[in-house]
Write a protein that holds these residues in place. Structure first.
Motif, PDB file in Angstrom:
ATOM      1  N   LEU A  74      67.321  11.166  27.043  1.00 43.27           N
ATOM      2  CA  LEU A  74      66.856  12.023  28.132  1.00 43.27           C
ATOM      3  C   LEU A  74      65.305  11.000  28.571  1.00 43.27           C
ATOM      4  O   LEU A  74      64.619  11.084  27.969  1.00 43.27           O
ATOM      5  N   ASP A  75      65.221  10.497  30.440  1.00 39.27           N
ATOM      6  CA  ASP A  75      63.794   9.964  30.608  1.00 39.27           C
ATOM      7  C   ASP A  75      63.593  10.669  31.218  1.00 39.27           C
ATOM      8  O   ASP A  75      64.164  12.027  32.075  1.00 39.27           O
ATOM      9  N   HIS A  76      62.507  10.797  31.769  1.00 42.18           N
ATOM     10  CA  HIS A  76      61.609  12.497  32.272  1.00 42.18           C
ATOM     11  C   HIS A  76      60.741  11.203  33.003  1.00 42.18           C
ATOM     12  O   HIS A  76      59.624  11.246  32.658  1.00 42.18           O
ATOM     13  N   THR A  77      60.267  10.738  34.560  1.00 43.77           N
ATOM     14  CA  THR A  77      59.576  10.188  35.308  1.00 43.77           C
ATOM     15  C   THR A  77      59.613  11.557  36.941  1.00 43.77           C
ATOM     16  O   THR A  77      59.953  12.450  36.463  1.00 43.77           O
ATOM     17  N   ILE A  78      58.418  10.600  36.909  1.00 40.27           N
ATOM     18  CA  ILE A  78      58.217  11.916  38.668  1.00 40.27           C
ATOM     19  C   ILE A  78      59.681  12.188  39.717  1.00 40.27           C
ATOM     20  O   ILE A  78      58.996  12.466  40.451  1.00 40.27           O
ATOM     21  N   ASN A 101      62.189  11.624  38.406  1.00 40.51           N
ATOM     22  CA  ASN A 101      63.889  11.655  37.954  1.00 40.51           C
ATOM     23  C   ASN A 101      63.542  12.707  37.158  1.00 40.51           C
ATOM     24  O   ASN A 101      63.331  12.378  35.944  1.00 40.51           O
ATOM     25  N   LYS A 102      63.039  14.348  37.213  1.00 38.23           N
ATOM     26  CA  LYS A 102      62.819  14.957  36.498  1.00 38.23           C
ATOM     27  C   LYS A 102      63.967  15.720  35.661  1.00 38.23           C
ATOM     28  O   LYS A 102      65.128  15.739  36.198  1.00 38.23           O
ATOM     29  N   THR A 103      63.755  16.120  33.927  1.00 33.06           N
ATOM     30  CA  THR A 103      64.388  16.171  32.742  1.00 33.06           C
ATOM     31  C   THR A 103      64.277  17.633  32.650  1.00 33.06           C
ATOM     32  O   THR A 103      62.743  17.583  32.015  1.00 33.06           O
ATOM     33  N   VAL A 104      65.023  18.304  32.598  1.00 30.50           N
ATOM     34  CA  VAL A 104      64.248  18.851  30.561  1.00 30.50           C
ATOM     35  C   VAL A 104      63.549  18.490  29.289  1.00 30.50           C
ATOM     36  O   VAL A 104      62.424  19.223  28.947  1.00 30.50           O
ATOM     37  N   LYS A 105      63.512  17.077  29.625  1.00 27.78           N
ATOM     38  CA  LYS A 105      62.920  16.705  28.366  1.00 27.78           C
ATOM     39  C   LYS A 105      61.481  16.583  28.656  1.00 27.78           C
ATOM     40  O   LYS A 105      60.317  16.575  28.022  1.00 27.78           O
ATOM     41  N   GLY A 106      61.158  17.277  29.856  1.00 21.78           N
ATOM     42  CA  GLY A 106      59.561  17.322  30.272  1.00 21.78           C
ATOM     43  C   GLY A 106      59.287  18.617  30.675  1.00 21.78           C
ATOM     44  O   GLY A 106      57.628  19.574  31.182  1.00 21.78           O
ATOM     45  N   CYS A 107      60.142  19.689  29.737  1.00 27.13           N
ATOM     46  CA  CYS A 107      59.709  21.325  30.052  1.00 27.13           C
ATOM     47  C   CYS A 107      60.277  21.544  28.650  1.00 27.13           C
ATOM     48  O   CYS A 107      60.888  21.673  27.346  1.00 27.13           O
ATOM     49  N   MET A 108      57.913  22.130  28.504  1.00 25.83           N
ATOM     50  CA  MET A 108      57.596  22.317  26.925  1.00 25.83           C
ATOM     51  C   MET A 108      58.157  23.828  26.983  1.00 25.83           C
ATOM     52  O   MET A 108      58.340  23.444  25.177  1.00 25.83           O
ATOM     53  N   PRO A 109      58.615  24.669  27.042  1.00 27.61           N
ATOM     54  CA  PRO A 109      59.268  25.044  26.740  1.00 27.61           C
ATOM     55  C   PRO A 109      60.258  24.986  25.763  1.00 27.61           C
ATOM     56  O   PRO A 109      60.845  25.678  25.259  1.00 27.61           O
ATOM     57  N   LEU A 156      53.001  21.478  43.144  1.00 22.30           N
ATOM     58  CA  LEU A 156      51.937  20.339  42.950  1.00 22.30           C
ATOM     59  C   LEU A 156      53.127  20.134  42.558  1.00 22.30           C
ATOM     60  O   LEU A 156      53.662  19.800  42.077  1.00 22.30           O
ATOM     61  N   LYS A 157      53.112  18.266  42.354  1.00 19.78           N
ATOM     62  CA  LYS A 157      53.623  17.535  41.975  1.00 19.78           C
ATOM     63  C   LYS A 157      52.840  16.723  41.009  1.00 19.78           C
ATOM     64  O   LYS A 157      53.277  15.418  41.372  1.00 19.78           O
ATOM     65  N   ILE A 158      52.433  17.231  40.376  1.00 17.40           N
ATOM     66  CA  ILE A 158      51.722  16.254  38.890  1.00 17.40           C
ATOM     67  C   ILE A 158      53.480  16.471  38.023  1.00 17.40           C
ATOM     68  O   ILE A 158      53.761  17.732  37.325  1.00 17.40           O
ATOM     69  N   LEU A 159      53.189  15.480  37.419  1.00 20.54           N
ATOM     70  CA  LEU A 159      54.540  14.642  35.962  1.00 20.54           C
ATOM     71  C   LEU A 159      53.579  16.280  34.806  1.00 20.54           C
ATOM     72  O   LEU A 159      52.381  15.669  34.704  1.00 20.54           O
ATOM     73  N   ASN A 160      54.261  16.919  34.239  1.00 26.42           N
ATOM     74  CA  ASN A 160      53.313  16.692  33.093  1.00 26.42           C
ATOM     75  C   ASN A 160      52.258  18.376  33.108  1.00 26.42           C
ATOM     76  O   ASN A 160      51.243  17.934  32.509  1.00 26.42           O
ATOM     77  N   ILE A 161      52.504  19.217  34.123  1.00 25.36           N
ATOM     78  CA  ILE A 161      50.857  20.148  34.562  1.00 25.36           C
ATOM     79  C   ILE A 161      51.281  21.108  33.543  1.00 25.36           C
ATOM     80  O   ILE A 161      50.162  21.219  33.312  1.00 25.36           O
ATOM     81  N   TYR A 162      52.331  21.113  33.055  1.00 28.51           N
ATOM     82  CA  TYR A 162      51.762  22.390  31.733  1.00 28.51           C
ATOM     83  C   TYR A 162      51.835  21.730  30.826  1.00 28.51           C
ATOM     84  O   TYR A 162      50.516  22.489  30.125  1.00 28.51           O
ATOM     85  N   LYS A 163      52.266  20.368  29.998  1.00 25.50           N
ATOM     86  CA  LYS A 163      52.675  20.411  29.134  1.00 25.50           C
ATOM     87  C   LYS A 163      50.716  19.564  28.961  1.00 25.50           C
ATOM     88  O   LYS A 163      49.526  19.929  28.194  1.00 25.50           O
ATOM     89  N   ASP A 164      50.196  19.221  30.275  1.00 25.52           N
ATOM     90  CA  ASP A 164      48.607  19.029  29.899  1.00 25.52           C
ATOM     91  C   ASP A 164      47.721  19.929  29.818  1.00 25.52           C
ATOM     92  O   ASP A 164      46.678  19.993  29.715  1.00 25.52           O
ATOM     93  N   LYS A 165      47.602  20.572  30.102  1.00 26.85           N
ATOM     94  CA  LYS A 165      46.879  22.142  31.272  1.00 26.85           C
ATOM     95  C   LYS A 165      47.252  23.332  30.599  1.00 26.85           C
ATOM     96  O   LYS A 165      46.134  24.183  30.141  1.00 26.85           O
TER      97      LYS A 165
END
Length: 251
Positions: free
Chosen positions: A36-40, A42-50, A234-243
């Motif tokens: 999977l690719d995960h970009t601003i 093309n958001k996918t489940v790969k960007g979901c840390m849970p 907020l439209k910030i990529l990976n905000i949950y992961k980073d914060k």
């Protein structure tokens, strides 16, 4: 901070085969997820840390032998007796075929539970009103004092043919192997004839500390609701992961 220790032990005859050892489940991440690719844009489940945490938390058990499954299949033997269910074992735990079976003393590798043990449960219907098989696990599991283990099918990565019945065991005090009743996925496979191959991932083990909890219910204040809306706006990529997300270690 010291790592907590979880110990897996098995009879030396099985252990020395060096096959299908328990591993951190992070070594079993599915290929579809890796691709999977995960970009601003093309958001996918790969960007979901849970979601990622479900794939990487804990340890993995694999089936210790082949199981030939013939579930809800009408047939007759030579004497004309009808049967609909069989669960044959091959390999390590088959006492007829393996040198070490008597010394390991694990019988045929499976057992059954009567449907009466889950009477009224949706699992009975899903299993087509047939007895529940129980896979005999060769591993003993030992955790530090005060720690138990949650046993579930591999989260978001389970076999579509069957799954274990989840459970919790106080592995700091329980001294024996833990065996796993399974439910056949009769919703997808009303009739199923297949081989569950040796090494098939089938149990995810998540250790946790036993603690007492007290629940509190309260209304949210307006400022809390506004902050929540701001977060999701907020439209910030990976905000949950980073914060917010905290890295876990399983090895």
């Amino acid at each position: 901070m010291f790592d907590k220790d979880i110990e897996f032990s098995a009879h030396e005859d099985y252990f020395t085969l060096k096959e299908d050892y328990t591993t951190p489940i992070k070594l079993n991440i599915p290929e579809w997820y890796k691709k999977l690719d995960h970009t601003i844009l093309n958001k996918t489940v790969k960007g979901c840390m849970p979601f990622l945490d479900t794939l990487t938390s804990g340890y993995l058990l694999k089936t210790p032998q082949d199981f030939y499954l013939r579930h809800n299949v009408d047939n007759k033997d030579q004497e004309g007796r009808e049967f609909k269910d069989s669960f044959q074992t091959f390999g390590l735990f088959n006492c007829d075929n393996i040198l070490h079976a008597k010394s390991i003393n694990l019988n045929s590798g499976f057992d059954t539970h009567s449907i009466k043990q889950l009477e009224g449960s949706p699992s009975v219907d899903k299993n087509k009103n047939l007895p529940f098989y129980k896979i005999l696990n060769p591993w003993k599991i030992k955790t530090a004092k005060g720690y138990s283990c949650l046993f579930v099918p591999p989260l978001n990565n389970s076999d579509d043919r069957f799954s274990i019945i989840p459970g919790i065991v106080d592995t700091d005090t329980f001294p024996n192997e833990i065996n796993f009743p399974i439910i056949i996925n009769g919703d997808k496979y009303p009739v199923l004839e297949t081989t569950i191959k040796k090494g098939t991932p089938y149990v995810q083990i998540i250790p946790f500390k036993r603690e007492s909890w007290k629940m509190t219910l309260k209304p949210s204040k307006q400022k809390d609701i506004q902050q929540s809306r701001l977060f999701y706006g907020l439209k910030i990529l990976n905000i949950y992961k980073d914060k917010y997300w905290k890295k876990k270690s399983w090895k």
